[in-house]
Design a protein around this motif. Structure first.
Motif, PDB file in Angstrom:
ATOM      1  N   ILE A  73     -11.733  -1.023   6.129  1.00  0.00           N
ATOM      2  CA  ILE A  73     -10.940  -0.120   6.951  1.00  0.00           C
ATOM      3  C   ILE A  73     -11.838   0.356   8.081  1.00  0.00           C
ATOM      4  O   ILE A  73     -13.061   0.475   7.899  1.00  0.00           O
ATOM      5  N   ILE A  90      -6.784  -1.596   8.835  1.00  0.00           N
ATOM      6  CA  ILE A  90      -7.197  -1.925   7.468  1.00  0.00           C
ATOM      7  C   ILE A  90      -6.801  -3.351   7.107  1.00  0.00           C
ATOM      8  O   ILE A  90      -5.789  -3.856   7.590  1.00  0.00           O
ATOM      9  N   LEU A  92      -6.901  -5.816   3.300  1.00  0.00           N
ATOM     10  CA  LEU A  92      -7.139  -5.782   1.856  1.00  0.00           C
ATOM     11  C   LEU A  92      -6.897  -7.178   1.297  1.00  0.00           C
ATOM     12  O   LEU A  92      -5.953  -7.857   1.725  1.00  0.00           O
ATOM     13  N   HIS A  97      -2.841  -6.566  -3.015  1.00  0.00           N
ATOM     14  CA  HIS A  97      -1.664  -6.037  -2.332  1.00  0.00           C
ATOM     15  C   HIS A  97      -0.670  -5.508  -3.358  1.00  0.00           C
ATOM     16  O   HIS A  97      -0.572  -6.017  -4.470  1.00  0.00           O
ATOM     17  N   GLY A 102      -4.331   0.069  -0.754  1.00  0.00           N
ATOM     18  CA  GLY A 102      -4.355   0.222   0.697  1.00  0.00           C
ATOM     19  C   GLY A 102      -3.859   1.599   1.112  1.00  0.00           C
ATOM     20  O   GLY A 102      -4.443   2.246   1.983  1.00  0.00           O
ATOM     21  N   ALA A 133       2.979  -3.340   4.959  1.00  0.00           N
ATOM     22  CA  ALA A 133       2.017  -2.404   5.551  1.00  0.00           C
ATOM     23  C   ALA A 133       2.731  -1.149   6.039  1.00  0.00           C
ATOM     24  O   ALA A 133       2.273  -0.029   5.801  1.00  0.00           O
ATOM     25  N   SER A 136       3.560   1.091   3.222  1.00  0.00           N
ATOM     26  CA  SER A 136       2.347   1.754   2.744  1.00  0.00           C
ATOM     27  C   SER A 136       1.978   2.941   3.635  1.00  0.00           C
ATOM     28  O   SER A 136       1.666   4.032   3.143  1.00  0.00           O
TER      29      SER A 136
END
Length: 174
Positions: A73, A90, A92, A97, A102, A133, A136
């Motif tokens: 990150i 970021i 990962l 995942h 994350g 993403a 998240s």
């Protein structure tokens, strides 16, 4: 839950970062031994679809889960007092995942940027098509601002892809 060990290593100009502890992850400045692992992760097809291979991993924080490097990150800071804010990026490893790691990493860095660096606003700019993403980042409190048309390279097609600008105000951090 979130703490800075006070290691005082330089992350970005003016952004000294030690070890930051989240609920399940630890963020720490990258070391030379992390580079091979991070380079392998960023080249995984699921990661490479959204990320370019960085020129340098030294300005990133390694994301660790149970002492294993699982991604990185980074942040940048706008220090002009009229526009002061920070942004986050970021990546990962694909095998981690969907586990909330994350989200934990973004929340941990956001907490530090707000409470230790004094930012009132943070931004993040995923590809508009990267729905996992975006989901998240919403869990952390980021809200969509708008679509940035033809914002960045689509690593899957080589063309241009839209980005979603998202921001988080300090009192919205969850």
């Amino acid at each position: 839950m979130y703490s800075d060990s006070g290691d005082d290593r330089q992350q970005q100009p003016g952004g000294e970062v030690g070890e930051l502890h989240g609920a399940a992850v630890v963020l720490r400045p990258t070391t030379a031994t992390d580079i091979t692992t991070l380079d392998r992760i960023v080249r995984e097809p699921e990661v490479a679809a959204w990320w370019s291979v960085p020129d340098d991993y030294r300005d990133m924080l390694a994301i660790l889960c149970h002492d294993e490097v699982i991604g990185a990150i980074q942040f940048s800071e706008e220090t002009d007092p009229e526009f002061r804010h920070a942004s986050i990026d970021i990546f990962l490893t694909a095998r981690r995942h969907g586990q909330g790691l994350g989200t934990d990493a973004v929340r941990t860095l956001a907490h530090w940027l707000i409470h230790e660096r004094g930012h009132h606003r943070l931004t993040i700019d995923p590809a508009a098509a990267n729905t996992p993403a975006i989901r998240s980042y919403r869990k952390v409190g980021f809200q969509p601002v708008g679509i940035m048309r033809a914002y960045g390279r689509d690593h899957r097609t080589g063309g241009w892809a839209d980005g979603l600008l998202m921001d988080l105000l300090a009192d919205e951090l969850t």
